[in-house]
Every structure is written in structure tokens, then in C-alpha cells.
Design an enzyme around this catalytic site. Sequence first.
Site, PDB file in Angstrom:
ATOM      1  N   CYS B  83       0.802  -1.381   0.055  1.00  0.00           N
ATOM      2  CA  CYS B  83      -0.026   0.040   0.056  1.00  0.00           C
ATOM      3  C   CYS B  83       0.741   1.336   0.004  1.00  0.00           C
ATOM      4  O   CYS B  83       0.301   2.282  -0.133  1.00  0.00           O
ATOM      5  CB  CYS B  83      -0.952  -0.074   1.245  1.00  0.00           C
ATOM      6  N   CYS B 206     -12.811   0.408   8.250  1.00  0.00           N
ATOM      7  CA  CYS B 206     -12.037  -0.131   7.149  1.00  0.00           C
ATOM      8  C   CYS B 206     -12.176   0.901   6.116  1.00  0.00           C
ATOM      9  O   CYS B 206     -13.555   1.187   5.450  1.00  0.00           O
ATOM     10  CB  CYS B 206     -12.311  -1.518   6.901  1.00  0.00           C
ATOM     11  N   LYS B 329      -9.991   6.222   3.862  1.00  0.00           N
ATOM     12  CA  LYS B 329     -11.129   5.772   4.482  1.00  0.00           C
ATOM     13  C   LYS B 329     -12.162   6.484   3.573  1.00  0.00           C
ATOM     14  O   LYS B 329     -13.400   5.605   3.174  1.00  0.00           O
ATOM     15  CB  LYS B 329     -11.402   6.475   5.937  1.00  0.00           C
ATOM     16  N   HIS B 333      -8.886   3.760  -1.553  1.00  0.00           N
ATOM     17  CA  HIS B 333      -7.505   3.218  -1.474  1.00  0.00           C
ATOM     18  C   HIS B 333      -7.182   2.255  -2.607  1.00  0.00           C
ATOM     19  O   HIS B 333      -7.149   1.074  -2.340  1.00  0.00           O
ATOM     20  CB  HIS B 333      -7.552   2.620   0.085  1.00  0.00           C
TER      21      HIS B 333
END
Lengths: 112, 385
Positions: B83, B206, B329, B333
Site C-alpha cells: 500500500c 475499514c 477511508k 484506497h
Amino acid sequence: MTVKNKKVLAYKCKKCGNLQLATTIFCNKCSSQDLETVEVEGKGKIITYTIQNIAPEEYEKFKPYAWVVVKLDIGFNISGFLPGINSPKNLPINARVKIVDYDERGIILSLD
Amino acid sequence: MNKVCVTSVGSTKYGKLKESIVELAVDAASDAIKNSKIEPSDIQYGFISNVFGVADNQVHLAPVIMSSLGLPHVPGLTIESACGSGSVAFREAYANIAAGFYDVILVVGVEKVTHTGTGRSTTLFSYCSDFFYEGGSGASFPGLFASMARAYLTKYKATEEDLAMVAVKNHEHGIFNPKAHVKKKITVEDVMNSPEVASPLKFLDCCPFSDGASAVILCTEDFAKKHGEDYIEVIGSGRGASPAAVQGREDPTTIPSTRAAAQQAYKQANLTPKNIDFAEVHDCFTIAEMIDIEDLGFFDKGSAAMAVREGLTKLNQGEITINPSGGLKSKGHPIGATGIGQVVEVYEQLLGKADQRQVEDAEIGMTHNFGATGASCAVHIFKRV
């Protein structure tokens, strides 16, 4: 391989005495290459964990379970699979656990 | 070292997108080129950040993307650091220009995973962990952060409601971001009532799985002065590393790579955390933002919950605006793109182009982006020129 006969395979640094999992090749404290293999007790306490309500595909069939991080009495941490846990109520931090097996789910632990 | 500037940016929307991975990358890159006075022929090198190209049947992305842009003779390199791929690629581009190897580099971050579905995506993301110990013992990605959350809540007596407030705040910011994936106001109750993913994290703790691409053009200060009026300067760059597995860390409530990268970036910029006006930080899960704002030095260890509760990280309301874009969030992502998307946000903020989410008097901005549970990390500090 990290576990044999419920014991953890570790490397002991002959230079600084550090103990670490036998899967790390040089001493992770002093970088020494002079390490000896030792077997340490697979017992310790839970320092943190999660209960996987949604698991990776191959682990859905193993629910309920917790993935736990354990500080072994000997000093370093391992992580592994603790079956049968479905609520944080059943698993306080610092709970004692021991290694009971090693299979396709990784290191298998149980409450001690 | 040469001074390095960001002279143009571009981005697709983030979300569930129908375009292919190459189309997304090319959209963002052409956006960045068209938004500037740079000619495509000025570009000397391309860095592409991506993790799961294979999920859209394409690896060796860099030459494919450069060819699709009509730059088949410009060399490229694909960089993967989970990430954190975007910020790590940005750092490599920065270093190459600072060292004098190139004058102009295009960096494109891209990801395309949502077509694989939640189950497959969960499995793919678990490959970013130290798989032998983590993914291979049944830990999902949310599970690893959930273990960090359990440790944090236990050590600092914070609550699951405190975590929820991070999500509420970032969704409030994301509503003002036209490119955000999840533009929806939520409440603490919504988070608390959402299904548990990995205890103690719930669905709304998440970030979503997203597709998307972002692109930036880096260049020397000389080139920026000659070719564009709109540029910002990179004044600090740092890299850090942590033990790859959570079990290898002394304390699961802090991320060593963040601290190391931030320290280097502050030192180079000759600044302290108090000088930062706003930061785009890596909030893949609500707990991550709590840990980040402590590790970056904005708040003391153990006080993030208080900071969030008192609204100190809200847009223009507290001590420092955290994630004005909506963060991972709410903005989304797309993991290879995220670190570059953060630079896009900082660029727009420092040039006063962020409309309703504009941080007042923004002069110094930061990006913080890590890979996996923080095994790799890069931090950058930018200045309005």
C-alpha cells in the site's frame, strides 16, 4: 519450519545471547552470523489478537478462530492460530497459551 | 542536491471503475501532462507504482503505460511496496532528480482490484503481509490492524467509539472531494452498528477496496521556473522500515518505519511537527490514523484518542488538519495509487485549489504512506513556493 514437537526452533546468538526465530538468518540485534539452533518451550502469553469475522477465502471453513500474537516465556514473539474463539470475552490479553500443533493453518495454539 | 518540485498533477476518480488498469493509468498521466505546460517529449523517465497488476492480466506495467502514452522510448520502472508503493516510487523519482540523473520524471500510481470481488481481494491483500506468519495463519489485512487496535485500546484505555470518530471525521472531509470513492456522511452509531470484520474493527473502520490512478510530474526547480507557474517544492523526504511481521515488533501500538521516515523528513526540511499545516496520513483503518498522528509527532503517545474526541484533527477546526482529502477511508484506497494521490491533494491544497476542503493558509503540507502494516514507509514534506 518454525515448530517441531510443540517446541519452537530458535537461533541463539553466540555473540550477544539474543534469541530469535530460526527463520531469521543473522542476529536481528547485533547482526552476528554466529548462531546456534536451540529448541525453546512453546508457552507464553497473548499480547494482542483479533477474531476474524471475515476471513481470507481458505480460512472461512476454520471459523471461529483468533489470530494471536504471543510473547513466549523465553522472550521473543510468535503469532499463530487459536481455534474456537468467537468473542473477546473468551480471550483476555495476557491469557496463557501453548503450542499444540503445526499444520496448514500455521502454528496452532490452545489456552494453557 | 538539486531542489525538486512537483509541477503538475492528475487523477481519476477513485471507486469501482470500469476502465482497465492501463486505461486508468493513462487517464491520470495524460491529465497531469495536459494540466501543465510540459510537452510529453520533456519526460525522461516513468515510475509506475502498482501492486496487483496481475489481477487485471497485466504486469510489466511501466513499458505498457509509457507505450500507451506515445512515449515508447522513454524508460520506465514498476515499483511495488504494497500500500506504500506510491510514496516509495515518489521517493525514488525525487532521489533521481535530486541526484541530477534526470530533470523531469512522471510518476503514476494505479490499482484495479474491485472486479475480483471482496473474497478474492481480501486474499490478495493478505499477500501483502509477512505471509508465512500472518496471511498463512489466517490473518486478513483488517485482522492485522485489528490486532494493533486491540493492543492500543488495551494500553491506552481508548474506546471503539474513539476509533469510529476517525471514520466520521474523514467522511466529513471526503464529502467535499469530487474524486472520493465513498461520499457519505456517517455517525459514530453507524460505525458501531456496522458488521464486525475483525474484532475490534468493524466494516466502517475499514477503507474500501478501490480502483483508480493518480499521476504527478517531478522536475528540477530550474525546469519548473521555465515551464510552469504552478509548482510546489519538496523540502523533506524520508524512508523507514519496520520488521515485516507484527510479531517482530516490541510494541504493536507504534510503527517504527513512520517514526524513522518522519525524523529524516523533518531534519531535511529543518522543521518540527508544529510547523506542518496539514497532513495526508495513511488511514487504511481508523486505528492506523490514531497511531500515525502520534508517530508523526503531532500528538503525544497515547493521546490520539483525546485529540480525535476533541476534534483537533478536523478541517480548519483544531491544531492540524488530518486528511483533508477524506483519506483512504473516504477518498478510497487504490493501493498502488494512494501515495501519489496524497501528493495530488497536497499540491491542490498548497496552490489554494481545494475548494470546500481548502485548509486555510496552507503553506506546509505532509504526505505519509506505508506498505502493509508499516513494514515500508515514506514521508514527504512540501512547501508552497
